[in-house]
Design an enzyme around this catalytic site. Structure first.
Site, PDB file in Angstrom:
ATOM      1  N   GLY A  46     -29.497  59.072   9.130  1.00 55.97           N
ATOM      2  CA  GLY A  46     -28.350  58.480   9.805  1.00 55.97           C
ATOM      3  C   GLY A  46     -27.270  59.518  10.041  1.00 55.97           C
ATOM      4  O   GLY A  46     -27.196  60.522   9.314  1.00 55.97           O
ATOM      5  N   GLN A  51     -18.876  62.734  11.543  1.00 56.27           N
ATOM      6  CA  GLN A  51     -19.593  63.880  10.965  1.00 56.27           C
ATOM      7  C   GLN A  51     -19.759  65.019  11.966  1.00 56.27           C
ATOM      8  O   GLN A  51     -20.086  66.139  11.569  1.00 56.27           O
ATOM      9  CB  GLN A  51     -20.970  63.448  10.455  1.00 56.27           C
ATOM     10  CG  GLN A  51     -20.885  62.579   9.218  1.00 56.27           C
ATOM     11  CD  GLN A  51     -22.265  62.219   8.722  1.00 56.27           C
ATOM     12  OE1 GLN A  51     -22.872  61.282   9.211  1.00 56.27           O
ATOM     13  NE2 GLN A  51     -22.772  62.970   7.768  1.00 56.27           N
ATOM     14  N   CYS A  96     -26.071  62.987   1.791  1.00 59.04           N
ATOM     15  CA  CYS A  96     -25.283  62.985   3.021  1.00 59.04           C
ATOM     16  C   CYS A  96     -25.428  64.339   3.692  1.00 59.04           C
ATOM     17  O   CYS A  96     -25.320  65.371   3.019  1.00 59.04           O
ATOM     18  CB  CYS A  96     -23.818  62.705   2.690  1.00 59.04           C
ATOM     19  SG  CYS A  96     -22.745  62.667   4.130  1.00 59.04           S
ATOM     20  N   LEU A  97     -25.653  64.344   4.993  1.00 55.90           N
ATOM     21  CA  LEU A  97     -25.787  65.607   5.733  1.00 55.90           C
ATOM     22  C   LEU A  97     -24.510  66.437   5.646  1.00 55.90           C
ATOM     23  O   LEU A  97     -24.549  67.647   5.811  1.00 55.90           O
ATOM     24  CB  LEU A  97     -26.115  65.320   7.204  1.00 55.90           C
ATOM     25  CG  LEU A  97     -27.491  64.693   7.469  1.00 55.90           C
ATOM     26  CD1 LEU A  97     -27.594  64.213   8.905  1.00 55.90           C
ATOM     27  CD2 LEU A  97     -28.610  65.677   7.147  1.00 55.90           C
ATOM     28  N   HIS A 138     -24.054  53.321   4.444  1.00 61.77           N
ATOM     29  CA  HIS A 138     -23.553  54.694   4.313  1.00 61.77           C
ATOM     30  C   HIS A 138     -22.857  55.157   5.599  1.00 61.77           C
ATOM     31  O   HIS A 138     -21.745  55.698   5.555  1.00 61.77           O
ATOM     32  CB  HIS A 138     -24.743  55.608   3.972  1.00 61.77           C
ATOM     33  CG  HIS A 138     -24.413  57.056   3.848  1.00 61.77           C
ATOM     34  ND1 HIS A 138     -24.501  57.738   2.648  1.00 61.77           N
ATOM     35  CD2 HIS A 138     -23.994  57.968   4.758  1.00 61.77           C
ATOM     36  CE1 HIS A 138     -24.147  59.003   2.843  1.00 61.77           C
ATOM     37  NE2 HIS A 138     -23.837  59.170   4.122  1.00 61.77           N
ATOM     38  N   GLU A 139     -23.513  54.923   6.747  1.00 58.52           N
ATOM     39  CA  GLU A 139     -22.960  55.428   8.018  1.00 58.52           C
ATOM     40  C   GLU A 139     -21.716  54.650   8.433  1.00 58.52           C
ATOM     41  O   GLU A 139     -20.750  55.236   8.936  1.00 58.52           O
ATOM     42  CB  GLU A 139     -24.017  55.374   9.129  1.00 58.52           C
ATOM     43  CG  GLU A 139     -25.264  56.208   8.869  1.00 58.52           C
ATOM     44  CD  GLU A 139     -24.986  57.628   8.417  1.00 58.52           C
ATOM     45  OE1 GLU A 139     -23.971  58.209   8.822  1.00 58.52           O
ATOM     46  OE2 GLU A 139     -25.789  58.149   7.616  1.00 58.52           O
ATOM     47  N   HIS A 142     -18.667  55.844   6.731  1.00 58.65           N
ATOM     48  CA  HIS A 142     -18.109  57.074   7.321  1.00 58.65           C
ATOM     49  C   HIS A 142     -17.007  56.761   8.335  1.00 58.65           C
ATOM     50  O   HIS A 142     -16.069  57.535   8.510  1.00 58.65           O
ATOM     51  CB  HIS A 142     -19.203  57.859   8.058  1.00 58.65           C
ATOM     52  CG  HIS A 142     -19.932  58.868   7.202  1.00 58.65           C
ATOM     53  ND1 HIS A 142     -19.291  59.939   6.619  1.00 58.65           N
ATOM     54  CD2 HIS A 142     -21.235  58.978   6.866  1.00 58.65           C
ATOM     55  CE1 HIS A 142     -20.207  60.666   5.953  1.00 58.65           C
ATOM     56  NE2 HIS A 142     -21.383  60.104   6.075  1.00 58.65           N
TER      57      HIS A 142
HETATM   58 ZN    ZN Z   1     -23.127  60.738   5.222  1.00 59.55          ZN
END
Ligand code: ZN
Length: 172
Positions: A46, A51, A96-97, A138-139, A142
């Site tokens: 995701g 981000q 998380c990226l 999670h997304e 953000h």
């Molecule tokens: Zn993340």
């Protein structure tokens, strides 16, 4: 279509609240296309617009439960997403990226229903279970400047994660 740079934890943009999308124009379509490309390139499940430094309420999530689909086909595009229903609980590792190299144990609902708009502005609802439900939560977090590290029960390095899996993970 292009890859965008994924911002990392120290970037203050990740702590800001994203704005509602009200224009379904080429600019928004390009953002969604770039999020798709950047997600596939990253190997994650995701990615949210903040981000890549854009404070708009847009996320892309891979429905990894649909194993017969290609990664491109697994991607769900969500504009102005909202969680409207949750069921059950799951506890497990999450990463998380934007925070590479570590993960944490996070409790999330087992099943989540999301209401969102597609890139043309049409409303739809989508359900996700397991990893997909986790990715939706999670997304969408953000978009309000929240990171999983805020709610993780404990953090782990990659080596500790291997050990965690060897020991059978957390019991549900
Ligand atoms: Zn993340």
């Amino acid at each position: 279509m292009a890859l965008r740079t994924i911002r990392t934890e120290e970037d203050p943009v990740l702590r800001k609240k994203s704005r509602i999308v009200d224009k379904f124009d080429d600019r928004n379509n390009t953002l969604i296309d770039d999020l798709r490309d950047t997600l596939i390139d990253s190997g994650g499940v995701g990615l949210a617009a903040p981000q890549v430094g854009v404070l708009r309420r847009v996320v892309v999530v891979m429905d990894t439960n649909k194993k017969d689909l290609t990664p491109e086909e697994q991607i769900i595009e969500l504009v102005n997403p909202e969680i409207v229903k949750t069921e059950g609980k799951q506890k497990g590792p999450e990463g998380c990226l934007s925070i590479p190299g570590i993960c944490g144990i996070v409790e999330r609902p087992e099943k989540v229903t999301v209401r969102a708009l597609d890139r043309k502005g049409n409303e739809f609802e989508v359900e996700g279970t397991g990893l997909t439900a986790r990715a939706f939560c999670h997304e969408i977090a953000h978009l309000d400047g929240q990171l999983y590290v805020d709610i993780a029960e404990r953090m782990m390095t990659e080596e500790e994660l291997d050990e965690y899996y060897e020991n059978g993970g957390d019991k549900k």
